[in-house]
Design a protein around this motif. Sequence first.
Motif, PDB file in Angstrom:
ATOM      1  N   ASN A  51      42.826  57.020  47.881  1.00  0.00           N
ATOM      2  CA  ASN A  51      41.671  56.725  48.724  1.00  0.00           C
ATOM      3  C   ASN A  51      42.169  56.213  50.074  1.00  0.00           C
ATOM      4  OD1 ASN A  51      39.294  55.597  49.941  1.00  0.00           O
ATOM      5  ND2 ASN A  51      38.390  55.436  47.892  1.00  0.00           N
ATOM      6  N   TYR A  58      43.228  56.462  42.552  1.00  0.00           N
ATOM      7  CA  TYR A  58      42.058  56.490  41.686  1.00  0.00           C
ATOM      8  C   TYR A  58      42.201  57.707  40.783  1.00  0.00           C
ATOM      9  CZ  TYR A  58      39.791  52.988  44.642  1.00  0.00           C
ATOM     10  OH  TYR A  58      39.487  51.840  45.335  1.00  0.00           O
ATOM     11  N   TYR A  67      39.189  54.980  37.065  1.00  0.00           N
ATOM     12  CA  TYR A  67      40.077  53.828  37.169  1.00  0.00           C
ATOM     13  C   TYR A  67      40.681  53.733  38.560  1.00  0.00           C
ATOM     14  CZ  TYR A  67      39.824  53.674  32.066  1.00  0.00           C
ATOM     15  OH  TYR A  67      39.385  53.598  30.765  1.00  0.00           O
ATOM     16  N   ARG A  68      40.943  52.483  38.970  1.00  0.00           N
ATOM     17  CA  ARG A  68      41.699  52.200  40.184  1.00  0.00           C
ATOM     18  C   ARG A  68      43.057  51.653  39.756  1.00  0.00           C
ATOM     19  NH1 ARG A  68      38.024  49.403  43.516  1.00  0.00           N
ATOM     20  NH2 ARG A  68      38.098  47.748  41.968  1.00  0.00           N
ATOM     21  N   ASP A  70      46.608  49.865  41.000  1.00  0.00           N
ATOM     22  CA  ASP A  70      47.191  49.111  42.103  1.00  0.00           C
ATOM     23  C   ASP A  70      48.667  49.456  42.303  1.00  0.00           C
ATOM     24  OD1 ASP A  70      48.664  47.720  40.169  1.00  0.00           O
ATOM     25  OD2 ASP A  70      47.396  45.932  40.258  1.00  0.00           O
ATOM     26  N   GLY A 116      36.047  45.127  45.892  1.00  0.00           N
ATOM     27  CA  GLY A 116      36.405  46.084  44.855  1.00  0.00           C
ATOM     28  C   GLY A 116      35.238  46.486  43.978  1.00  0.00           C
ATOM     29  N   THR A 118      31.999  48.286  42.510  1.00  0.00           N
ATOM     30  CA  THR A 118      31.623  49.698  42.536  1.00  0.00           C
ATOM     31  C   THR A 118      30.194  49.873  42.041  1.00  0.00           C
ATOM     32  OG1 THR A 118      33.917  50.339  42.094  1.00  0.00           O
ATOM     33  CG2 THR A 118      32.240  51.998  41.719  1.00  0.00           C
TER      34      THR A 118
END
Length: 368
Positions: A51, A58, A67-68, A70, A116, A118
């Motif tokens: 992103n 993602y 899911y994100r 890190d 964060g 959504t």
Amino acid sequence: MIHHGVLRLILATGMTGGCAGVGFAQPVIVEDGWVFEREVDFAGAMSALINPFDGLLYTGRRSGGVYRIDAAGDAELIASTDEVAGLAIDPNTGALFVSEDFPGRIHRLAIDFSTGATTKELWVSGFQSGDDDPVGMTYVPDDYSGTLLAPGSMVSTDRGFNGQDLIWSWSPSTPEGEALVVDDAAGLVDAADIAVKGDRLFVADRTAGLRTINEDASVSGLALAGATLGDVQGVVGDSLSDDLLVLDVDTDAVYRADPDTGEASVVFSGFGLTGTNWGGLNLFDDGTTQRVVVSSSNADRITVFSITPPCSDADVAGPFGVLNFFDVSAFVGLYNAQDNAADLAAPFGVWNFFDLSAYIALYNAGCP
């Protein structure tokens, strides 16, 4: 020729750039200039992408969920979904679009990048009566010059598992209101992904191969020289050239393909791809570095490669964007071969100490 003593002299002038890059057994980088950036273990990864609003990965999970991921590789569930078929980004807002093939719908995930958080909204509830199977999606860039789509819209495939194979367009800012672009008479067989490049549309068709959509909404095959593709599931437009990048599961490789000449060559291979990997190839370009993301749902991993164009005439070897011993070694090879790329100073057509001195100055100036 340049001998070791001269090479030591070049290195002694202050060329202290450190080496970069780590060797990995798999997958294999075939095309020069790319580096292996990261690999993330993730079960059932589908259509992973970066992103641009936060630089994070993602991904969908085939069995459900978005899911994100890190920088440490830790995954956080940001939305519950049914069977995930594909992901796409709205580059203007950073919102994610999620296609669910069996339910036959698309959701929009609005992301608050400060917290964060959504918010999920049903965006397209059904493209037609009967069997809907939306899969691959992409944003239509502002410079699209064809007539079938509106710049700034979204376009998606409907693979028609038990029905028709179609192409639809819809708005990233207003739900529903989808419009048919290509009907079933055009001859798509198993449309898994779609890309927009210049004035053309390209479809990754699992059964029929790489295909192009003509201005009259007819579909033509795109034959490739140098590659025999058996299960094409991903296609994106390369942001650094006029080429396409194509993911083929059958040969377990990503190819570079010239859509005009059909010339094709392997870029990466050896992902362990099998089965369903719809939209398993995505690309992100931040204006300096291009990153390619490959997701393998069966091998349970996401792989990120990056490439940076040369930063100066001293940057003659990958990884580009950094000056190190590999650039010096490559320049020595060019010099010894009396290549024009090493003819940096007058008198031109002669390779001598003035060229070496010019290279040293360029190297010591570093990358801007």
